[in-house]
Design a protein around this motif. Structure first.
Motif, PDB file in Angstrom:
ATOM      1  N   LYS A 212       0.860  -1.201   0.000  1.00 20.26           N
ATOM      2  CA  LYS A 212       0.000   0.000   0.000  1.00 20.26           C
ATOM      3  C   LYS A 212       0.887   1.239   0.000  1.00 20.26           C
ATOM      4  CE  LYS A 212      -0.502   0.045   4.999  1.00 20.26           C
ATOM      5  NZ  LYS A 212      -1.168  -0.726   6.061  1.00 20.26           N
TER       6      LYS A 212
ATOM      7  N   ARG B 160       6.693  -1.512   6.114  1.00 22.33           N
ATOM      8  CA  ARG B 160       7.799  -0.593   6.407  1.00 22.33           C
ATOM      9  C   ARG B 160       9.157  -1.277   6.508  1.00 22.33           C
ATOM     10  NH1 ARG B 160       6.523   1.299  11.548  1.00 22.33           N
ATOM     11  NH2 ARG B 160       5.317  -0.620  11.579  1.00 22.33           N
TER      12      ARG B 160
ATOM     13  N   SER C   1       5.652  -5.114  10.634  1.00 17.68           N
ATOM     14  CA  SER C   1       7.065  -4.715  10.731  1.00 17.68           C
ATOM     15  C   SER C   1       7.593  -4.658  12.164  1.00 17.68           C
ATOM     16  CB  SER C   1       7.283  -3.367  10.048  1.00 17.68           C
ATOM     17  OG  SER C   1       7.112  -3.528   8.658  1.00 17.68           O
TER      18      SER C   1
HETATM   19  C1  LIG Z   1      -0.152  -1.696   6.420  1.00 16.99           C
HETATM   20  C2  LIG Z   1      -0.510  -3.055   6.880  1.00 16.99           C
HETATM   21  C3  LIG Z   1       0.498  -3.979   7.196  1.00 16.99           C
HETATM   22  C4  LIG Z   1       1.979  -3.676   7.133  1.00 16.99           C
HETATM   23  O1  LIG Z   1       2.315  -2.817   8.156  1.00 16.99           O
HETATM   24  P1  LIG Z   1       3.868  -2.441   8.467  1.00 16.99           P
HETATM   25  O2  LIG Z   1       3.818  -1.977   9.854  1.00 16.99           O
HETATM   26  O3  LIG Z   1       4.234  -1.418   7.470  1.00 16.99           O
HETATM   27  O4  LIG Z   1       4.640  -3.695   8.288  1.00 16.99           O
HETATM   28  C5  LIG Z   1       0.094  -5.251   7.595  1.00 16.99           C
HETATM   29  N1  LIG Z   1      -1.207  -5.574   7.687  1.00 16.99           N
HETATM   30  C6  LIG Z   1      -2.196  -4.712   7.397  1.00 16.99           C
HETATM   31  C7  LIG Z   1      -3.608  -5.148   7.515  1.00 16.99           C
HETATM   32  C8  LIG Z   1      -1.873  -3.418   6.987  1.00 16.99           C
HETATM   33  O5  LIG Z   1      -2.861  -2.564   6.702  1.00 16.99           O
END
Ligand SMILES: *Cc1c(COP(=O)(O)O)cnc(C)c1O
Length: 255
Positions: free
Chosen positions: A57, A246, A228
């Motif tokens: 995303k 991230r 992350s």
């Molecule tokens: C954005 C998102 C992630 C990844 O998050 P990070 O902290 O960037 O690794 C994982 N799961 C969902 C449902 C998300 O929306």
């Protein structure tokens, strides 16, 4: 320009990402893979039992293409519209796309055509609509049920108390294939603080296995937990899927 060999077309999905960014991505990916393997090793699990989902995303198509060229093949997106544009532009052979964000029932049809699996099934109603859409498309759609373990108002997902009854109804639907559970743990500074939440998801899955048996007792295999900040704890608690944004791509722009 060098001469192209026959067959180069498909193989050379050239990334337009500047070399420096590409190297940084490669280094982050190496680091993530090493940390995943270490976490698996510490908990006595084989490294191959945990799958990495690259959460893309807000990530540009050039970066996603570079990630694919570095060997990442499973991508997670949390919005149908954003994913649709990227998937169409990228057309990466063999890539898998998973929906990890809340989807409204009026987008269910699109979601069924775009995604290989929907991890964020958070209501019986959505599961029913997805099943109807998948049936119409002549396929059986793999899904995970999202659980809101900590009962956070800002998050979607089944409450733990309602999960078993919902799972029973969903398991009876003709064109969805429930494969496990997913959760988004609360945001905390100390990853250890989410351990009880992630453990609870595994315990719920174990109860679900007994209460709603699928696949001869080995049903509900997938546990998608760990992002992350907490993926090592997730792996320690039995995650089969970790969803990393991230850690691979750096901080996202503020929304
Ligand atoms: C954005 C998102 C992630 C990844 O998050 P990070 O902290 O960037 O690794 C994982 N799961 C969902 C449902 C998300 O929306």
């Amino acid at each position: 320009m060098s001469e192209r060999q026959e067959g180069d077309e498909a193989a050379s999905v050239t990334s337009t990402l500047p070399e420096e960014q590409r190297e940084r991505l490669a280094a982050r990916l190496r680091d993530v893979r090493a940390r995943m393997a270490q976490a698996a090793g510490r908990s006595g699990r084989a490294a191959g039992t945990v799958q990495l989902i690259a959460v893309t995303k807000t990530v540009s198509v050039a970066t996603i293409r570079a990630a694919y060229e570095l060997g990442l093949t499973t991508f997670g997106e949390n919005r149908v519209q954003e994913a649709r544009a990227k998937i169409a532009e990228l057309r990466l052979p063999g890539a898998r796309w998973e929906l990890i964000g809340h989807v409204q029932t009026n987008k269910a049809g699109q979601a069924v055509t775009l995604f290989d699996r929907i991890e964020s099934v958070d209501s019986l109603r959505l599961a029913e609509v997805l099943s109807a859409r998948a049936a119409a498309a002549g396929r059986r759609l793999p899904i995970l049920l999202e659980v809101n373990i900590a009962g956070e108002a800002s998050k979607s997902g089944f409450a733990p108390e309602e999960l078993i009854a919902a799972a029973r109804a969903i398991a009876a639907l003709p064109a969805v294939e429930p494969q496990g559970l997913m959760t988004v743990a609360p945001l905390v500074d100390d990853p250890e603080a989410v351990r009880p939440v992630l453990r609870r998801l595994r315990e719920l899955r174990d109860r679900l296995r007994e209460a709603v048996p699928l696949g001869g007792g080995a049903g509900w295999p997938e546990l998608s937990m760990g992002m992350s900040d907490d993926f090592e704890v997730g792996i320690d608690e039995g995650a089969t899927l970790v969803r990393l944004g991230r850690a691979l791509f750096g901080e996202r722009p503020a929304l």
